[in-house]
Design a protein around this motif. Sequence first.
Motif, mmCIF file in Angstrom:
data_model
loop_
_atom_site.group_PDB
_atom_site.id
_atom_site.type_symbol
_atom_site.label_atom_id
_atom_site.label_comp_id
_atom_site.label_asym_id
_atom_site.label_seq_id
_atom_site.Cartn_x
_atom_site.Cartn_y
_atom_site.Cartn_z
ATOM 1 N N PHE A 122 0.742 -1.210 0.000
ATOM 2 C CA PHE A 122 -0.063 0.152 -0.053
ATOM 3 C C PHE A 122 0.808 1.406 -0.151
ATOM 4 N N TYR A 123 2.059 1.297 0.719
ATOM 5 C CA TYR A 123 3.169 2.347 0.443
ATOM 6 C C TYR A 123 3.224 2.637 -0.888
ATOM 7 N N HIS A 124 3.313 1.577 -1.951
ATOM 8 C CA HIS A 124 3.409 1.658 -3.309
ATOM 9 C C HIS A 124 2.076 2.437 -3.999
ATOM 10 N N HIS A 125 1.035 2.122 -3.532
ATOM 11 C CA HIS A 125 -0.182 2.483 -4.066
ATOM 12 C C HIS A 125 -0.603 3.861 -3.684
ATOM 13 N N PHE A 126 -0.357 4.125 -2.407
ATOM 14 C CA PHE A 126 -0.968 5.410 -1.713
ATOM 15 C C PHE A 126 -0.170 6.519 -1.495
ATOM 16 N N VAL A 127 1.328 5.976 -1.099
ATOM 17 C CA VAL A 127 2.372 7.112 -0.650
ATOM 18 C C VAL A 127 3.232 7.496 -2.093
ATOM 19 N N ASP A 128 3.945 6.673 -2.789
ATOM 20 C CA ASP A 128 4.735 6.979 -3.574
ATOM 21 C C ASP A 128 4.933 5.546 -4.508
ATOM 22 N N ALA A 129 4.474 5.612 -5.822
ATOM 23 C CA ALA A 129 4.623 4.624 -6.752
ATOM 24 C C ALA A 129 5.928 4.070 -7.240
ATOM 25 N N ARG A 130 6.946 5.154 -7.106
ATOM 26 C CA ARG A 130 8.168 4.774 -7.118
ATOM 27 C C ARG A 130 8.900 3.811 -6.314
ATOM 28 N N PHE A 131 8.289 3.464 -5.357
ATOM 29 C CA PHE A 131 8.869 2.642 -4.246
ATOM 30 C C PHE A 131 8.043 1.413 -4.177
ATOM 31 N N ASN A 132 8.746 0.301 -3.104
ATOM 32 C CA ASN A 132 7.830 -0.837 -2.799
ATOM 33 C C ASN A 132 7.056 -1.562 -3.862
ATOM 34 N N HIS A 133 7.715 -2.022 -4.864
ATOM 35 C CA HIS A 133 7.023 -2.813 -5.844
ATOM 36 C C HIS A 133 6.918 -4.136 -5.628
ATOM 37 N N GLY A 134 7.477 -4.682 -4.651
ATOM 38 C CA GLY A 134 7.495 -6.196 -4.267
ATOM 39 C C GLY A 134 5.909 -6.184 -3.568
ATOM 40 N N VAL A 135 5.234 -7.441 -3.871
ATOM 41 C CA VAL A 135 4.163 -7.603 -3.516
ATOM 42 C C VAL A 135 4.405 -8.775 -2.386
ATOM 43 N N THR A 136 5.115 -9.886 -2.707
ATOM 44 C CA THR A 136 5.391 -11.041 -1.827
ATOM 45 C C THR A 136 6.709 -10.858 -0.988
ATOM 46 N N SER A 137 7.510 -10.145 -1.414
ATOM 47 C CA SER A 137 8.740 -9.857 -0.744
ATOM 48 C C SER A 137 9.735 -8.627 -0.719
ATOM 49 N N PRO A 138 10.282 -7.990 0.083
ATOM 50 C CA PRO A 138 11.077 -6.896 -0.256
ATOM 51 C C PRO A 138 12.565 -7.227 -0.636
ATOM 52 N N LEU A 139 12.544 -8.443 -1.197
ATOM 53 C CA LEU A 139 14.018 -8.580 -1.735
ATOM 54 C C LEU A 139 14.687 -7.545 -2.882
ATOM 55 N N TRP A 140 13.592 -7.577 -3.861
ATOM 56 C CA TRP A 140 14.248 -6.871 -4.973
ATOM 57 C C TRP A 140 14.084 -5.302 -4.680
ATOM 58 N N ASP A 141 13.254 -4.849 -3.826
ATOM 59 C CA ASP A 141 13.303 -3.436 -3.293
ATOM 60 C C ASP A 141 14.545 -3.029 -2.606
ATOM 61 N N LEU A 142 14.916 -3.999 -1.922
ATOM 62 C CA LEU A 142 16.154 -3.953 -1.011
ATOM 63 C C LEU A 142 17.130 -3.788 -1.787
#
Length: 109
Positions: A44-64
Amino acid sequence: GIAAGLAYCGGLVGCYLFYEILHRREHVSAGVGFYGRWARRHHFYHHFVDARFNHGVTSPLWDLLMGTYRTAEVITVPPRLMMPWLGDTETGVRPEFAGTYARKEKKAA
């Protein structure tokens, strides 16, 4: 051979179905357990705060790895996008989610 190819395709389809089911559950249900609440908040950070971040839905691996991981104190959700499990007609957000989510107030004209 054909067995290895079918196993590979089956694995891809299975992983994609898991991803889609989790993505849908994040939007239509309140989330169960630590992982469910974390995944919903991360996405929801991706949807409602900033779409440039937190693309991962199941894991933060690639975002990290890509430097696109972010956390938020409170995620504000526009009234027209408020999910039924999250919204409350009197307070804006159900009390059990008040520390994590808020309804975005309309700007004064």
